[in-house]
Structure formats: structure tokens, C-alpha cells
Scaffold this motif. Structure first.
Motif, PDB file in Angstrom:
ATOM      1  N   ALA A  89       0.849  -1.206   0.073  1.00 51.11           N
ATOM      2  CA  ALA A  89       0.004   0.172   0.015  1.00 51.11           C
ATOM      3  C   ALA A  89       0.787   1.206  -0.013  1.00 51.11           C
ATOM      4  O   ALA A  89       2.110   1.014   0.362  1.00 51.11           O
ATOM      5  CB  ALA A  89      -0.957   0.003   1.297  1.00 51.11           C
ATOM      6  N   THR A  90       0.216   2.310  -0.335  1.00 52.98           N
ATOM      7  CA  THR A  90       0.802   3.763  -0.313  1.00 52.98           C
ATOM      8  C   THR A  90       1.496   3.803   1.015  1.00 52.98           C
ATOM      9  O   THR A  90       0.866   3.885   1.826  1.00 52.98           O
ATOM     10  CB  THR A  90       0.186   4.879  -0.775  1.00 52.98           C
ATOM     11  N   GLY A  91       2.607   4.199   1.164  1.00 52.82           N
ATOM     12  CA  GLY A  91       3.280   4.519   2.465  1.00 52.82           C
ATOM     13  C   GLY A  91       3.886   3.397   3.097  1.00 52.82           C
ATOM     14  O   GLY A  91       4.549   3.416   4.191  1.00 52.82           O
ATOM     15  N   SER A  92       3.960   2.149   2.526  1.00 52.20           N
ATOM     16  CA  SER A  92       4.646   1.087   3.151  1.00 52.20           C
ATOM     17  C   SER A  92       5.969   0.837   3.078  1.00 52.20           C
ATOM     18  O   SER A  92       6.462   0.003   4.009  1.00 52.20           O
ATOM     19  CB  SER A  92       3.889  -0.285   2.474  1.00 52.20           C
ATOM     20  N   GLY A  93       6.676   1.783   2.193  1.00 52.67           N
ATOM     21  CA  GLY A  93       8.145   1.822   2.528  1.00 52.67           C
ATOM     22  C   GLY A  93       8.631   1.323   1.229  1.00 52.67           C
ATOM     23  O   GLY A  93      10.010   0.973   1.263  1.00 52.67           O
ATOM     24  N   LYS A  94       7.933   0.971   0.142  1.00 49.69           N
ATOM     25  CA  LYS A  94       8.623   0.314  -0.889  1.00 49.69           C
ATOM     26  C   LYS A  94       9.674   1.158  -1.502  1.00 49.69           C
ATOM     27  O   LYS A  94      10.943   0.563  -1.995  1.00 49.69           O
ATOM     28  CB  LYS A  94       7.513  -0.075  -1.945  1.00 49.69           C
TER      29      LYS A  94
END
Length: 602
Positions: free
Chosen positions: A388-393
Motif C-alpha cells: 500500500a502507499t506509504g508501506s516503504g517500497k
């Protein structure tokens, strides 16, 4: 916006300016010669009153016209020699000081390239630009004029005072009366002016940032009709800077008034006392004329103290601002000592061993962006990273080329800890394509070939363009030599993204890191790029940040990143069946068919 700095009153201007010595040392011979020439020229001006004394007490008193003409010739020759010497001083300093400024600017630029990404995240670009332009211009002006004339005028004042005391010590005491008040006033002025000068130079950096952002973001400003609000923000910063500059002007006017007034009062006192002594026969008219001429010759050296001190304070502040950047710790370029347990293993691929990462400026006690990540991408394997957006990818991908350093744990390439490699070696093995592609004001070919070594040529360029389905470049006005313009904004988002992808694959890297590289492409172009990219991925080890199923299907396996941790690894179909979070992410993407969103994490 302004970068924090030590309060101006807590630093020594002299200590700050001494840091310029390594740059000045190579040209010190010419600068010292120029200072010597200026001192001689200034002292020649003090000989003129002595010639006047000889003329008044000699030829004028004796009624000798020939002597008067001879004295006039002496005065003319002295004036000519003084002007010639000052012109020689200017010629001596012009070339070496341009060299000093150029060397400092080149060092600053090289250092900026070596500073870590975290530094650039903290600093506004306008602050860095102002240090490389306005501040260095101030330093060149200081070395050319105030530095020399602080020395020259100091020597001139001392020599002039000695001459006046020898001529008549009682008048010398009168002329020295304002010395103590002037010293006290100058010290108070220096402290106050230093604080205001620092504020002004930081505000120039803030204003530069706003101008740069407005130019780069002009499409957004126009698109949303925000030109009035941007103009208002610019006016507010301009008004703040104007107020600070007016405070500087008021301080300078105040010290200038004191510096001009006190010596004038002293000269008036000398005139009265001297006239009385001449009337009483205690002093010759020639001596009084010479004394007053010497005092008037010292007016400029004394009156210049105010603005010379002001320029020195601004130069000291500019030096501090310059070295605030130069003192920042650059990235380590060499190898580290081998980490225990990190013995090389042939063809082990890319591994994350308990990697934790927290930004250096993160609040104390805040959770890490990545928390004990364990992940293995086998040699020749392509792995999609989904979350998800903000997960650290994006943060995770930035750790591989060491744009950021892991807080704990380690990352290995074929069993070698990346911290044991030099950055040059590491980045020759790893190529990166970011979701937001950055292009430079250069030709299309030059932008792509940045991803390869200097030996790469047209064949490599054509292959990379073919992989990225970037054949559109051949239709540009000058083909691959077409200048793309600043930030590549003359191209569409999809075109920029394809050129960034071509740059990543042109050097045939061993490891490829792609951060949602196809998000800006239309369906048909995406399919063509994926077909070509599959052939490239067959020969490399790749980590691909993906938001859409079509991108995920490029990979052999998928890793799900959730809350800063890898919570599941498997094939796309396995995770669809066994992991609800992954199925939700993929179903949302496929239903909406959205392009990859930008990361919220930094």
C-alpha cells in the motif's frame, strides 16, 4: 526555509575569514604584492602635506616663484605616481581572485555531488544556489577591496598619526581625542551588523528557492491559477528581505554618521588650537597647513572603516554559509572492513538480512520505516515488490544503491555486503529507474548514456531505446541529439519514463531496481515495453516496485510489504489465493486500472 546556524555574535569574523586561507595561499604572492603597492601609494599621499609645509615655510614665505613651481611639479608627480600604483594594484588582484572564486565554486559543486541524499532532503535548493553564487561573489569582492584596504588604511592611519605627532604633539593629542569612542562604537556596530547580515543572506536563499520552485512548477501554477498566491508569497519574502536590508542601511548610516562627525570635530579643534599657536608664534604656518593636510588626507581611511567593517562582516557570514555546506560529511567513497559473517558466496543474488531503516531526522521513538526486512531475490530472478502507499517500497529500493544507509542489518549482492564495496563499484553493478524520472538539460542520447560507462556508444543507445520502446526520439528535430530542456518538461510523462528506463538498462547491469517504471505509459505502449523488458530481465536480477497486475506479471515472484515488513512472498497467483491484503491491492488496481501512485514515504 532558512538553514539553522550558530548565532552571529558567538563567532569570530576573523576566525571565519581565516578559513579562506587554503584558497588564497596559491595566489598569496600577487595579493601581498598588491597590498604592498597599495600601502606605498597611500603613503605617497602623506608626503604631499610635507611638500606643502616646505612650500609655505620656504618659497611662499620667501617670495620665490621658482620654488613654488618646483613644489607644484613635485605635487603633480606624487599624484601621478599614487594613481599609477593604485591602478597596478587593481591589475594585480583581478586574475588571481577570479581564480579563487572559480576554485571555491568548483569545490562546492564537487562536494554537493558527494553529499548523501539525506543532506539534500534537508536543504532547500535556493539556499545551496545562493551559497554558490551570491556568497562567493561577496567573498571575491571582500578579497579584492575590503581585505586589502583594512590593511592599507590601518597602516596609513598609523603612519599619518606618527607624522602629525612629530610635527606638533599637542595638536596630535587633539586629533586622537575621538579614537576611544570610535573603537567602542565600531565594536557595537560589528556585533549588531553581523546578525542582520546573516539574516539577509539566509533570506536571499529563501527568495531564490521560491523563484526556482515557481519556474520549475510553472505548469502547476498556471494550471491551478495560483499565480496570485505565488506572487503574494514572493512579495512577502521580498518585503521581509527589504526590511532586513533597511536595517543594515540604518546601522551603516548610524556608524557612518559617528565616524564622519567625530573626526570633523577633531579637525575643527585642531584648526582653532593651531591658529592660536600660529598667532602666538609657537607654530609655523607651514606646519599648521601640513598638519591639517595630513588630517584631511586621513579622512578617507577613517571614514571608510564603517563600510569596510560592514563588508567584512558580510564576507565572514558568507564564509560561514559556504563552509556549512563544505563541512557536511560526504558519502564514504572507499570500502569498509568486511562485516563478520559476510563472506562472499558465488551468485547468491540480492539479499536483505534483518534490514531496519529510520530516517536520521525522524522524531525520537517513532517507528522505523522498514523493520527487520528479510528478503532473498535469487540470481537471475525478477521479484515484484507490492504494498500500500506509504508501506516503504521506495525507501527499500533506495537502500540498494546506498542512497540511504541501513540503520541496522545488511544488504548483500552475491554474498558481499554492499557497505564493503566502494560506491562506484556498487553503482556500476546496480541500475535504478525511479517512478518520477529526472532528465537533464542535455541531448536525449546523453541522458540515456548516463547509465553506461564512457565506452558505450550508438549500438548500446539504440538497444536501450528499443527495450524502452522509445523510438519516438528518432522523430524529434535532431533525433538523439535533441535537447530535452530543463527537467525534460518538453516531453510527455510517458516519454520521460521510457527514457529513464532506457538509461537503467543501457549499461546491462547485474542488478536492476525499477520503481514502478511503467506507471505513466498507455496500455499499448506498456504491453510493448513489457515484452521487450522480459528479455532484459532474463539476463539480470531485478527488484520491481509494482502497483498494477500487468507489471507484477513481469516478475517471477512477488513480495508483499506491509507496515515496513515483508509479510508474504510467492507467485502472483499463490498470493491472490492465500493473502487477502494482496488480493485486495490487486483487485483495486485491476478494477480501477490506475497508474501507479507516488509514494508518500520519503
Amino acid at each position: 526555509m532558512s538553514t539553522n546556524c550558530a548565532p552571529a555574535q558567538e563567532r569570530s569574523a576573523v576566525r571565519a575569514l581565516l578559513r579562506l586561507w587554503p584558497y588564497v595561499r596559491p595566489v598569496r604572492a600577487r595579493l601581498f604584492t598588491a597590498a604592498g603597492v597599495a600601502i606605498v601609494a597611500s603613503c605617497l599621499g602623506l608626503v604631499i602635506p610635507l611638500v606643502l609645509k616646505w612650500m609655505v615655510d620656504g618659497p611662499v614665505a620667501d617670495g620665490d616663484p621658482a620654488g613654488v613651481w618646483l613644489g607644484a611639479l613635485y605635487l603633480l608627480l606624487l599624484g601621478f605616481a599614487e594613481a599609477l600604483l593604485f591602478g597596478l594594484r587593481r591589475w594585480l588582484v583581478a586574475r588571481p581572485l577570479s581564480h579563487v572564486e572559480a576554485e571555491m565554486r568548483a569545490d562546492l559543486y564537487r562536494h554537493l555531488q558527494r553529499l548523501p541524499v539525506a543532506f539534500h532532503d534537508r536543504w532547500a535548493s535556493g539556499q545551496l544556489l545562493s551559497r554558490g553564487t551570491t556568497d562567493l561573489m561577496l567573498l571575491r569582492m571582500f578579497l579584492a577591496f575590503p581585505l586589502t584596504f583594512l590593511l592599507v588604511n590601518g597602516v596609513t592611519i598609523v603612519v599619518g598619526v606618527v607624522i602629525m605627532l612629530q610635527q606638533e604633539w599637542t595638536l596630535g593629542l587633539v586629533i586622537l581625542g575621538p579614537a576611544l569612542p570610535l573603537i567602542v562604537m565600531c565594536q557595537a556596530f560589528e556585533k549588531r551588523y553581523a546578525r542582520v547580515a546573516r539574516q539577509a543572506q539566509d533570506q536571499v536563499g529563501d527568495l531564490t528557492t521560491v523563484v526556482e520552485e515557481s519556474v520549475l512548477g510553472i505548469r502547476i501554477i498556471k494550471g491551478f491559477g495560483r499565480h496570485r498566491s505565488q506572487a503574494r508569497a514572493f512579495r512577502e519574502l521580498s518585503a521581509t528581505l527589504r526590511g532586513t536590508e533597511l536595517r543594515k542601511a540604518r546601522l551603516l548610516a548610524a556608524i557612518w554618521g559617528v565616524i564622519v562627525t567625530l573626526p570633523e570635530v577633531a579637525i575643527g579643534g585642531v584648526l582653532v588650537v593651531g591658529a592660536v599657536q600660529v598667532a602666538d608664534g609657537e607654530l609655523s604656518a607651514g606646519t599648521l597647513v601640513a598638519f591639517l593636510s595630513t588630517a584631511l588626507a586621513l579622512r578617507w581611511p577613517v571614514e571608510s572603516i564603517g563600510f569596510l567593517l560592514a563588508m567584512s562582516q558580510e564576507a565572514a557570514t558568507a564564509t560561514e554559509r559556504y563552509f556549512e555546506v563544505m563541512d557536511a560529511q560526504p558519502e564514504e567513497s572507499g570500502r569498509r572492513e568486511p562485516v563478520p559473517g559476510g563472506a562472499p558466496a558465488a551468485a547468491d543474488g540480492l539479499r536483505f538480512h534483518g534490514v531496519t531503516f529510520r530516517y536520521p531526522d525522524a522524531p525520537s521513538g517513532s517507528p522505523p520505516v522498514l523493520d527487520r526486512v528479510d528478503l532473498h531475490i535469487r540470481p537471475g530472478e525478477s521479484m515484484a515488490l507490492v504494498g500500500a502507499t506509504g508501506s516503504g517500497k521506495t525507501t527499500l529500493t533506495a537502500l540498494i544503491p546506498r542512497l540511504h544507509e541501513v540503520t541496522s542489518g545488511r544488504i548483500t549482492l552475491d554474498g558481499v555486503d554492499i557497505r564493503e564495496m566502494s560506491r562506484e563499484e556498487l553503482r556500476s553493478k546496480v541500475a535504478v529507474a525511479f517512478e518520477e524520472p529526472t532528465l537533464f538539460s542535455a541531448g536525449v542520447g546523453d541522458n540515456v548514456l548516463m547509465g553506461a560507462d564512457d565506452r558505450a556508444g550508438l549500438p548500446e543507445l539504440e538497444r536501450a531505446l528499443a527495450v524502452a520502446q522509445a523510438d519516438f526520439v528518432y522523430a524529434l528535430p535532431q533525433g538523439v541529439d535533441t535537447q530535452v530542456g530543463e527537467q525534460g518538461l518538453s516531453l510527455s510523462g510517458g516519454q520521460r519514463q521510457r527514457l529513464a528506463l532506457a538509461r537503467a538498462v543501457v549499461g546491462r547491469p547485474e542488478f536492476l531496481v525499477l520503481d514502478d517504471p511503467l506507471s505513466a505509459l498507455d496500455v499499448h505502449t506498456e504491453a510493448a515495453v513489457e515484452a521487450a523488458l522480459r528479455r532484459v530481465l532474463a539476463d539480470t536480477t531485478a527488484l520491481i516496485v509494482a502497483h498494477r497486475p500487468s507489471t507484477v506479471l513481469l516478475a517471477d515472484r512477488v513480495a508483499l510489504l506491509s507496515g515496513g515488513r515483508v509479510t508474504a512472498v510467492g507467485t502472483h497467483h499463490e498470493l491472490l489465493r492465500t493473502n487477502a491484503e494482496y488480493a485486495h491491492l490487486m483487485s483495486g488496481a485491476s478494477l480501477e486500472d490506475l497508474p501507479g501512485e507516488g509514494e508518500d514515504e520519503r
